[in-house]
Design a protein around this motif. Sequence first.
Motif, PDB file in Angstrom:
ATOM      1  N   GLY A 128       0.797  -1.221   0.000  1.00  0.00           N
ATOM      2  CA  GLY A 128       0.000   0.000   0.000  1.00  0.00           C
ATOM      3  C   GLY A 128       0.830   1.272   0.000  1.00  0.00           C
ATOM      4  O   GLY A 128       1.933   1.330  -0.552  1.00  0.00           O
ATOM      5  N   LEU A 129       0.288   2.286   0.639  1.00  0.00           N
ATOM      6  CA  LEU A 129       0.896   3.615   0.697  1.00  0.00           C
ATOM      7  C   LEU A 129       1.265   3.930   2.143  1.00  0.00           C
ATOM      8  O   LEU A 129       0.459   3.737   3.054  1.00  0.00           O
ATOM      9  CB  LEU A 129      -0.093   4.658   0.176  1.00  0.00           C
ATOM     10  N   VAL A 130       2.480   4.415   2.340  1.00  0.00           N
ATOM     11  CA  VAL A 130       2.924   4.843   3.671  1.00  0.00           C
ATOM     12  C   VAL A 130       3.096   6.355   3.652  1.00  0.00           C
ATOM     13  O   VAL A 130       3.900   6.888   2.880  1.00  0.00           O
ATOM     14  CB  VAL A 130       4.257   4.173   4.072  1.00  0.00           C
ATOM     15  N   ASN A 131       2.319   7.042   4.493  1.00  0.00           N
ATOM     16  CA  ASN A 131       2.434   8.493   4.644  1.00  0.00           C
ATOM     17  C   ASN A 131       3.357   8.760   5.828  1.00  0.00           C
ATOM     18  O   ASN A 131       2.954   8.624   6.980  1.00  0.00           O
ATOM     19  CB  ASN A 131       1.042   9.087   4.862  1.00  0.00           C
ATOM     20  N   GLY A 132       4.598   9.090   5.532  1.00  0.00           N
ATOM     21  CA  GLY A 132       5.602   9.235   6.579  1.00  0.00           C
ATOM     22  C   GLY A 132       5.633  10.632   7.183  1.00  0.00           C
ATOM     23  O   GLY A 132       5.389  11.632   6.498  1.00  0.00           O
ATOM     24  N   VAL A 133       5.932  10.689   8.470  1.00  0.00           N
ATOM     25  CA  VAL A 133       6.111  11.950   9.202  1.00  0.00           C
ATOM     26  C   VAL A 133       7.434  11.870   9.935  1.00  0.00           C
ATOM     27  O   VAL A 133       7.672  10.949  10.720  1.00  0.00           O
ATOM     28  CB  VAL A 133       4.972  12.190  10.206  1.00  0.00           C
TER      29      VAL A 133
END
Length: 200
Positions: free
Chosen positions: A55-60
């Motif tokens: 999937g998609l990883v939204n990193g911070v």
Amino acid sequence: MTTPTPPAIARATDLSIVGANGGGWVAPAGSASPADPAVQPVSPWAAFGAISDDGLVNGVSEDSTDFTPWGLTAPVRTVITKSVRTFKATLWETANPIAMSLMYRIPASGFTADGQGITSYAETGSPEPDRRAFWFVVLDGSTMRGFYVPQGEVSDRNDITFKQDEMSGYELTITAYPDDAGSTVYHSDRLPVAGGSGDS
């Protein structure tokens, strides 16, 4: 002695989200946002194609500095000194000109086959900046999240594995840069109404 009644724990499963499906699109830097995750993006937006089941990883990623007065052990102020947003995905359509363009930092038009059916291109050892706009959508039934990055760039590329029992893919990390308004990511979501159906 009366036994106190514990508080009710409110739970609403319809306010949770599973990344059941989704996709990514790219366009020239600064292109207008599609704005609605339920609407199919149109030109100049071009789709990445299939993304791996990771999937998609939204990193911070954030750094901060604490300020603690002499004589105290707890800080009285914390200042954020770095705040970076990234998006990470593995693109499985490794013969897709859009995916290849992101991986190799070459315009998609550079992957046109010649009269002999050969697609030829070269990787530079000194890449130039390659900023683009990105649009990511995460879908879970009627719950939809959209992420618009007006100024982004592929900042990290992982190894490509060619193996009999493994799908080859382009694992890319895209860093979101501030636009003229100082914003890095714009959110456009279709979410269930709080207080609707759910568990309690």
